[in-house]
Design a protein around this motif. Sequence first.
Motif, short mmCIF file in Angstrom:
data_model
loop_
_atom_site.label_atom_id
_atom_site.label_comp_id
_atom_site.label_asym_id
_atom_site.label_seq_id
_atom_site.Cartn_x
_atom_site.Cartn_y
_atom_site.Cartn_z
N ARG A 159 -3.69 1.06 4.11
CA ARG A 159 -4.33 -0.11 4.74
C ARG A 159 -3.41 -0.73 5.78
NH1 ARG A 159 -6.68 -4.15 0.48
NH2 ARG A 159 -7.83 -2.21 0.06
N MET A 160 -2.11 -0.75 5.49
CA MET A 160 -1.17 -1.31 6.48
C MET A 160 -1.14 -0.46 7.74
SD MET A 160 2.01 -2.43 4.00
CE MET A 160 3.01 -2.94 5.38
N LEU A 161 -1.21 0.88 7.58
CA LEU A 161 -1.27 1.75 8.76
C LEU A 161 -2.55 1.52 9.55
CD1 LEU A 161 0.11 5.22 7.60
CD2 LEU A 161 1.13 3.65 9.25
N GLU A 162 -3.64 1.39 8.83
CA GLU A 162 -4.93 1.20 9.51
C GLU A 162 -4.96 -0.11 10.28
OE1 GLU A 162 -9.71 1.01 8.32
OE2 GLU A 162 -8.18 1.51 6.83
N ASP A 163 -4.31 -1.14 9.72
CA ASP A 163 -4.32 -2.45 10.40
C ASP A 163 -3.25 -2.54 11.48
OD1 ASP A 163 -6.35 -3.16 8.69
OD2 ASP A 163 -5.02 -4.16 7.25
N GLY A 164 -2.14 -1.79 11.32
CA GLY A 164 -1.02 -1.96 12.24
C GLY A 164 -0.97 -0.98 13.38
N LEU A 165 -1.54 0.22 13.23
CA LEU A 165 -1.48 1.21 14.30
C LEU A 165 -2.43 0.83 15.43
CD1 LEU A 165 -1.35 4.65 12.46
CD2 LEU A 165 0.46 3.57 13.78
N PRO A 166 -2.06 1.14 16.68
CA PRO A 166 -3.00 0.91 17.80
C PRO A 166 -4.29 1.70 17.60
CG PRO A 166 -0.77 1.30 18.62
CD PRO A 166 -0.74 1.59 17.16
N GLN A 167 -5.41 1.05 17.92
CA GLN A 167 -6.70 1.67 17.65
C GLN A 167 -6.91 2.91 18.51
OE1 GLN A 167 -8.72 0.60 15.21
NE2 GLN A 167 -9.99 2.40 15.59
N GLU A 168 -6.36 2.93 19.75
CA GLU A 168 -6.56 4.09 20.61
C GLU A 168 -5.88 5.33 20.04
OE1 GLU A 168 -3.29 1.45 22.33
OE2 GLU A 168 -5.35 1.24 21.60
N LEU A 169 -4.72 5.13 19.39
CA LEU A 169 -4.05 6.28 18.77
C LEU A 169 -4.86 6.82 17.60
CD1 LEU A 169 -0.29 5.20 18.80
CD2 LEU A 169 -1.42 6.87 20.27
N GLN A 170 -5.43 5.90 16.80
CA GLN A 170 -6.25 6.36 15.68
C GLN A 170 -7.51 7.07 16.16
OE1 GLN A 170 -6.74 3.50 12.45
NE2 GLN A 170 -5.23 2.15 13.39
N GLN A 224 -8.57 11.09 15.57
CA GLN A 224 -9.84 11.55 15.00
C GLN A 224 -10.56 12.50 15.96
OE1 GLN A 224 -12.03 8.01 14.04
NE2 GLN A 224 -10.62 7.40 12.38
N VAL A 225 -10.55 12.16 17.26
CA VAL A 225 -11.23 13.03 18.24
C VAL A 225 -10.56 14.39 18.30
CG1 VAL A 225 -11.72 13.33 20.70
CG2 VAL A 225 -12.12 11.11 19.62
N LEU A 226 -9.21 14.41 18.34
CA LEU A 226 -8.49 15.68 18.40
C LEU A 226 -8.72 16.50 17.14
CD1 LEU A 226 -5.11 14.52 19.98
CD2 LEU A 226 -6.91 15.86 21.07
N ALA A 227 -8.76 15.83 15.98
CA ALA A 227 -9.01 16.57 14.74
C ALA A 227 -10.40 17.19 14.75
CB ALA A 227 -8.85 15.63 13.54
N ALA A 228 -11.42 16.44 15.27
CA ALA A 228 -12.78 17.00 15.34
C ALA A 228 -12.84 18.16 16.32
CB ALA A 228 -13.76 15.90 15.72
N GLU A 229 -12.18 18.02 17.48
CA GLU A 229 -12.19 19.10 18.47
C GLU A 229 -11.46 20.33 17.93
OE1 GLU A 229 -10.47 17.64 22.03
OE2 GLU A 229 -12.19 16.37 22.58
N LEU A 230 -10.40 20.10 17.18
CA LEU A 230 -9.65 21.23 16.61
C LEU A 230 -10.50 22.00 15.62
CD1 LEU A 230 -6.79 22.50 16.70
CD2 LEU A 230 -6.24 21.09 14.70
N VAL A 231 -11.23 21.28 14.80
CA VAL A 231 -12.11 21.96 13.84
C VAL A 231 -13.21 22.74 14.56
CG1 VAL A 231 -13.79 21.57 11.98
CG2 VAL A 231 -11.63 20.31 11.99
N ASP A 232 -13.80 22.13 15.60
CA ASP A 232 -14.87 22.80 16.35
C ASP A 232 -14.35 24.05 17.05
OD1 ASP A 232 -17.61 22.80 17.46
OD2 ASP A 232 -16.54 22.52 19.36
N LEU A 233 -13.16 23.97 17.66
CA LEU A 233 -12.59 25.13 18.34
C LEU A 233 -12.29 26.26 17.36
CD1 LEU A 233 -10.14 23.69 21.02
CD2 LEU A 233 -12.10 25.18 21.41
N LYS A 234 -11.76 25.93 16.22
CA LYS A 234 -11.48 26.97 15.23
C LYS A 234 -12.76 27.66 14.77
CE LYS A 234 -7.12 25.09 13.45
NZ LYS A 234 -6.41 24.55 12.27
N GLN A 235 -13.83 26.89 14.62
CA GLN A 235 -15.10 27.51 14.25
C GLN A 235 -15.61 28.43 15.37
OE1 GLN A 235 -17.69 24.23 13.29
NE2 GLN A 235 -16.78 23.93 11.24
N GLN A 236 -15.48 27.99 16.63
CA GLN A 236 -15.91 28.84 17.74
C GLN A 236 -15.07 30.12 17.81
OE1 GLN A 236 -16.31 26.87 21.55
NE2 GLN A 236 -16.89 24.91 20.57
N ILE A 237 -13.78 29.99 17.57
CA ILE A 237 -12.91 31.18 17.60
C ILE A 237 -13.30 32.17 16.51
CG2 ILE A 237 -10.54 31.96 17.19
CD1 ILE A 237 -9.60 29.45 18.66
#
Length: 372
Positions: free
Chosen positions: A48-59, A63-76
């Motif tokens: 919870r401290m990380l969620e409240d303290g980290l910049p929202q753009e980094l979070q 998430q976007v990079l993790a979703a794209e990574l999963v999608d690319l691996k499926q396409q590969i």
Amino acid sequence: MKTKKHRGSFMLRFMVFGFSVAVGLLAFWLLGYIVRDIDRVQGPNYSRMLEDGLPQELQDERQVLAAELVDLKQQIVSTERRRQLTTQTTRDSQQTINQLLELKRNADENATSLSDGQQSALTDSLQLFLANQSQTQTLNAELSNLNDQLDDIEQQQRENEEAITRASRPIADEYDELAEQHQWKLAAYKLALLIPLLLVCGWLFVRHAGGTYAMLVYAISGAVAARVLLVMHDHFPAIYFKYILILLSLAIATGVLVRLLRLIAKPSRDWLLRQYREAYAHFFCPICDYPIQRGPLKFAVWTRRSLKKRTPVTVDGDVATFDQPYTCPCCETTLFHACEKCGGVRHSLLPACEKCGVGSVVERDVAEESQD
């Protein structure tokens, strides 16, 4: 009149010991449940401290990079599967072409020609082979492009993780500080419960040591002391716990040593009687440990180790001639004297005469000895 202490039968003493151990274990168990309930007090939540303290753009970027990574691996995976199927189809077409070419070579050698169906099959196989080759090249290019994209995404993800690590370092430091404070708070709660119990057990231990309920006090005191040590071990830093344990052990050892020295300097009545009883039983003076050479042992020589191996001396004649008053020649202590009531020779330092049971003189002597 002094109250006599009864040892009880072996079975009764064994049951007392067994139930004392059971009481100690149950008390230790109960205190463990209480301590675990205190551990349920909520402390700082790092997620919870990380969620409240980290910049929202980094979070959001993570998430976007993790979703794209999963999608690319499926396409590969999908593209690789298609490429394997196309490659297998190409191999099958090549085998068919090789067989038809072998037939054509045989036909040319025999001055004959392929049938229309065989010629059509050869043409179709060649066209299919060429199409599969073209599709394989296309899939290889697509797979290479996807792998390049995967490398880019992973690089971006590593950069994002580095940025998050830098941003979360102050949060981690704050969490460590709050977690340490929480551990000290839990330790304070637990010790606030256990220390008063330990003080009460210590008072009972001093008050009832050797008394009727001594085993009960020992069992509960041991359980509380063990639980206090475990709490300190769990919550105190190792260096603090080491010093606390050493100082506590030193205090206990010093207290026991002081008590033993006092017991030697001013022994209690029970301790003196135990000392006198054991010395008389082994034929040694209770005061200076010199051998009691009287009666059949007048001219004998022995030690505590050799006494157990000595054969009992057979007494011939009147026993009364051997049972005479006796004074230790080393320390001048009267060890056997004539009883004031019956006139028989009795142990001077034991409570009662073995012949008539009178013990007033000895009671006074032992009391004076313990006071001195």
